[in-house]
Design an enzyme around this catalytic site. Sequence first.
Site, PDB file in Angstrom:
ATOM      1  N   TRP A   1       0.830  -1.210   0.000  1.00 16.34           N
ATOM      2  CA  TRP A   1       0.000   0.000   0.000  1.00 16.34           C
ATOM      3  C   TRP A   1       0.858   1.252   0.000  1.00 16.34           C
ATOM      4  O   TRP A   1       0.525   2.238  -0.662  1.00 16.34           O
ATOM      5  CB  TRP A   1      -0.969  -0.007   1.181  1.00 16.34           C
ATOM      6  CG  TRP A   1      -1.980  -1.103   1.099  1.00 16.34           C
ATOM      7  CD1 TRP A   1      -2.140  -2.150   1.957  1.00 16.34           C
ATOM      8  CD2 TRP A   1      -2.966  -1.284   0.072  1.00 16.34           C
ATOM      9  NE1 TRP A   1      -3.160  -2.954   1.536  1.00 16.34           N
ATOM     10  CE2 TRP A   1      -3.679  -2.459   0.380  1.00 16.34           C
ATOM     11  CE3 TRP A   1      -3.308  -0.579  -1.096  1.00 16.34           C
ATOM     12  CZ2 TRP A   1      -4.722  -2.940  -0.414  1.00 16.34           C
ATOM     13  CZ3 TRP A   1      -4.356  -1.054  -1.888  1.00 16.34           C
ATOM     14  CH2 TRP A   1      -5.038  -2.218  -1.546  1.00 16.34           C
TER      15      TRP A   1
ATOM     16  N   ASP B   1      -1.241   6.680   6.378  1.00 15.38           N
ATOM     17  CA  ASP B   1      -2.353   5.791   6.040  1.00 15.38           C
ATOM     18  C   ASP B   1      -2.517   4.836   7.219  1.00 15.38           C
ATOM     19  O   ASP B   1      -1.628   4.028   7.496  1.00 15.38           O
ATOM     20  CB  ASP B   1      -2.008   5.028   4.751  1.00 15.38           C
ATOM     21  CG  ASP B   1      -3.034   3.959   4.377  1.00 15.38           C
ATOM     22  OD1 ASP B   1      -3.990   3.732   5.143  1.00 15.38           O
ATOM     23  OD2 ASP B   1      -2.854   3.338   3.298  1.00 15.38           O
TER      24      ASP B   1
ATOM     25  N   LYS C   1     -11.650  -1.633   7.064  1.00 18.43           N
ATOM     26  CA  LYS C   1     -10.765  -2.557   7.776  1.00 18.43           C
ATOM     27  C   LYS C   1     -11.194  -2.637   9.251  1.00 18.43           C
ATOM     28  O   LYS C   1     -11.639  -3.666   9.703  1.00 18.43           O
ATOM     29  CB  LYS C   1      -9.316  -2.090   7.666  1.00 18.43           C
ATOM     30  CG  LYS C   1      -8.833  -1.869   6.234  1.00 18.43           C
ATOM     31  CD  LYS C   1      -8.594  -3.166   5.488  1.00 18.43           C
ATOM     32  CE  LYS C   1      -8.537  -3.000   3.979  1.00 18.43           C
ATOM     33  NZ  LYS C   1      -7.405  -2.282   3.459  1.00 18.43           N
TER      34      LYS C   1
HETATM   35  C1  LIG Z   1      -7.014  -1.800   2.166  1.00 21.83           C
HETATM   36  C2  LIG Z   1      -5.977  -0.747   2.244  1.00 21.83           C
HETATM   37  C3  LIG Z   1      -5.908   0.289   1.286  1.00 21.83           C
HETATM   38  C4  LIG Z   1      -6.840   0.375   0.104  1.00 21.83           C
HETATM   39  O1  LIG Z   1      -8.100   0.694   0.505  1.00 21.83           O
HETATM   40  P1  LIG Z   1      -9.267   0.989  -0.557  1.00 21.83           P
HETATM   41  O2  LIG Z   1     -10.321   1.585   0.290  1.00 21.83           O
HETATM   42  O3  LIG Z   1      -9.639  -0.325  -1.151  1.00 21.83           O
HETATM   43  O4  LIG Z   1      -8.739   1.923  -1.574  1.00 21.83           O
HETATM   44  C5  LIG Z   1      -4.941   1.240   1.460  1.00 21.83           C
HETATM   45  N1  LIG Z   1      -4.079   1.211   2.492  1.00 21.83           N
HETATM   46  C6  LIG Z   1      -4.124   0.228   3.416  1.00 21.83           C
HETATM   47  C7  LIG Z   1      -3.142   0.234   4.542  1.00 21.83           C
HETATM   48  C8  LIG Z   1      -5.061  -0.776   3.320  1.00 21.83           C
HETATM   49  O5  LIG Z   1      -5.101  -1.755   4.236  1.00 21.83           O
END
Ligand SMILES: *Cc1c(COP(=O)(O)O)cnc(C)c1O
Length: 360
Positions: free
Chosen positions: A101, A171, A195
Amino acid sequence: MGRVYNFSAGPAVLPEEVLKEAAAEMLDYKGTGMSVMEMSHRSPEFQQIIDEAEQDLRDLMKIPDNYKVLFLQGGASQQFAMIPMNLMKNRVADYIVTGQWAKKAYQEAQKYGKVNKIASSEDKTFSYIPDCSDLPVSPDADYVYICENNTIYGTKFKQLPNTKGKTLVADVSSCFLSEPVDVSKYGIIYGGVQKNIGPAGMVIVIIREDLITEDVLPGTPTMLTYKTHADAGSLYNTPNSYCIYICGKVFKWLKAMGGLEEMKRRNEEKAKILYDFLDQSSLFKGTVEPASRSLMNVPFVTGDKDLDAKFVKEAKAAGLVNLKGHRTVGGMRASIYNAMPKEGVEALVAFMKKFEEENA
Ligand SMILES: *Cc1c(COP(=O)(O)O)cnc(C)c1O
């Protein structure tokens, strides 16, 4: 079939109490005669839902007044572009690449400026967090970027990087609300909610007010400008109203559980059950350096692909589902987010013990 223990990395398990409440309110939300899905986002009822959601999140994370909370669409992935478009005044940014990511964010940012990879753990398949105490931060960097919890590899920053005064952007998709954080250390904290918070389809961006400007890169769409959403209280256009409603319920659930200190205690307790088992197992082993272990995502392997597949299949039959590792890592991964009860982790470990005995 009843409820299973769902170890999915995302979309992931939600608190049963929240699902039941939402079910009870499905046909008639508080005497409106309609569900929240059918309600105008300009109605007073919905305004109350979004206001309470924001306030509860502010209470949980102790978000300072000089930060805005935005409920946006496009997922976490859209932020990979939105961040550079809004923050790259010098067109320079530094990225710490600790997984897929972070790498995707790093690659996307390259469309907008000079992007430096100032640290990486790719040399050992992202199985650790590099030492970030004295990195070559660029003097003209607009920000330093991290992915704080690496969902796929199961690593977590235990200490934030020394950004040498530069704005930190993180993030936190897979560790959002898993433990207390000091929001004032960040310029932006953001995460997809599917998540550790709510349903798929929304990202929450917590952004320091001085980073919200009209001075964005030329060509930045209105919808990808933070100021658009900040000025409109996340109601510039129709938001993901049902998702905001469910997230709001999860915030209330977290508050009732005792807030983020208590979540941290519970998450540490749950993760310890699994890591302690892995550390003494003769069959299974964790893939992450102990000092970098995530409380949320726990990857592990047997070392034998066929045995891994057998484990995933038999676990599913026993009501322990979505344990297959990410396609880029293989093996298994148990995501044990806030809503995963301790009993779920205990059931997983009991099943692993049994599988180990049967396959010795
Ligand atoms: C799942 C995830 C993403 C992507 O998320 P989307 O909402 O599908 O774009 C980005 N960063 C992390 C750390 C993730 O776990």
